[in-house]
Write a protein that holds these residues in place. Structure first.
Motif, PDB file in Angstrom:
ATOM      1  N   ALA A 181      38.179 -11.870  80.770  1.00 42.79           N
ATOM      2  CA  ALA A 181      37.296 -12.605  81.638  1.00 42.79           C
ATOM      3  C   ALA A 181      36.229 -13.313  80.908  1.00 42.79           C
ATOM      4  N   GLY A 182      35.675 -12.696  79.933  1.00 41.16           N
ATOM      5  CA  GLY A 182      34.580 -13.122  79.359  1.00 41.16           C
ATOM      6  C   GLY A 182      33.080 -12.549  79.569  1.00 41.16           C
ATOM      7  N   PHE A 183      33.379 -11.134  79.921  1.00 35.75           N
ATOM      8  CA  PHE A 183      32.335 -10.218  80.294  1.00 35.75           C
ATOM      9  C   PHE A 183      31.960  -9.654  79.087  1.00 35.75           C
ATOM     10  N   HIS A 184      30.713  -9.272  78.764  1.00 41.47           N
ATOM     11  CA  HIS A 184      30.181  -8.473  77.583  1.00 41.47           C
ATOM     12  C   HIS A 184      29.418  -7.350  77.876  1.00 41.47           C
ATOM     13  N   GLY A 185      29.112  -6.285  77.286  1.00 40.24           N
ATOM     14  CA  GLY A 185      28.372  -5.310  77.490  1.00 40.24           C
ATOM     15  C   GLY A 185      28.774  -4.279  78.602  1.00 40.24           C
ATOM     16  N   ILE A 186      30.089  -4.074  78.555  1.00 41.44           N
ATOM     17  CA  ILE A 186      30.789  -3.628  79.792  1.00 41.44           C
ATOM     18  C   ILE A 186      30.562  -1.948  79.287  1.00 41.44           C
ATOM     19  N   THR A 187      30.296  -1.378  80.662  1.00 43.98           N
ATOM     20  CA  THR A 187      30.139   0.254  80.458  1.00 43.98           C
ATOM     21  C   THR A 187      30.551   0.804  81.641  1.00 43.98           C
ATOM     22  N   LEU A 188      31.269   2.035  81.589  1.00 40.03           N
ATOM     23  CA  LEU A 188      31.276   2.752  82.732  1.00 40.03           C
ATOM     24  C   LEU A 188      30.404   3.641  83.021  1.00 40.03           C
ATOM     25  N   ALA A 189      29.697   3.587  84.498  1.00 39.63           N
ATOM     26  CA  ALA A 189      28.643   4.019  84.918  1.00 39.63           C
ATOM     27  C   ALA A 189      28.891   5.605  85.257  1.00 39.63           C
ATOM     28  N   LYS A 190      30.194   5.664  85.823  1.00 36.82           N
ATOM     29  CA  LYS A 190      30.428   7.056  86.214  1.00 36.82           C
ATOM     30  C   LYS A 190      32.111   7.092  86.284  1.00 36.82           C
ATOM     31  N   ARG A 191      32.551   8.327  85.961  1.00 33.85           N
ATOM     32  CA  ARG A 191      33.792   8.363  86.143  1.00 33.85           C
ATOM     33  C   ARG A 191      34.120  10.066  86.492  1.00 33.85           C
ATOM     34  N   ASP A 192      34.891   9.996  87.615  1.00 33.97           N
ATOM     35  CA  ASP A 192      35.341  11.461  88.354  1.00 33.97           C
ATOM     36  C   ASP A 192      36.517  11.728  87.927  1.00 33.97           C
TER      37      ASP A 192
END
Length: 99
Positions: A88-99
């Protein structure tokens, strides 16, 4: 599918878009993400809290209305979730929290 009215907001209209357990309710999650990208100004941020899966949700579970209301049936696999954002054109994608 929930409707998206592309005339509701102009391009680059928002600094931040926040979505809480929304994506899995769309038949075409890529349309939703493209729309989020369109309304974000350059440098804007999308903050998404959603349920993701470590494997594909089986078809019989995808058709379970109770699981749909609990946001489980439409969950994307985590790798496809992240790939959809990149597409979709997003960059700098990060996962802030994962349970």
């Amino acid at each position: 599918m929930l409707g998206i009215d592309p005339t509701m907001f102009g391009d680059d209209a928002f600094d931040v878009v926040v979505s809480f357990e929304t994506i899995e309710h769309f038949d075409r999650q890529d349309d939703f993400l493209r729309e989020v990208r369109r309304v974000l100004r350059p440098g804007g941020r999308a903050v998404i809290s959603d349920i993701v899966a470590d494997r594909d949700v089986p078809e019989e579970l995808q058709r379970d209305a109770e699981l749909w209301s609990g946001c489980l049936s439409g969950a994307l696999r985590e790798d496809l979730f992240l790939e959809a954002f990149a597409t979709a054109g997003f960059h700098g994608i990060t996962l802030a929290k994962r349970d």
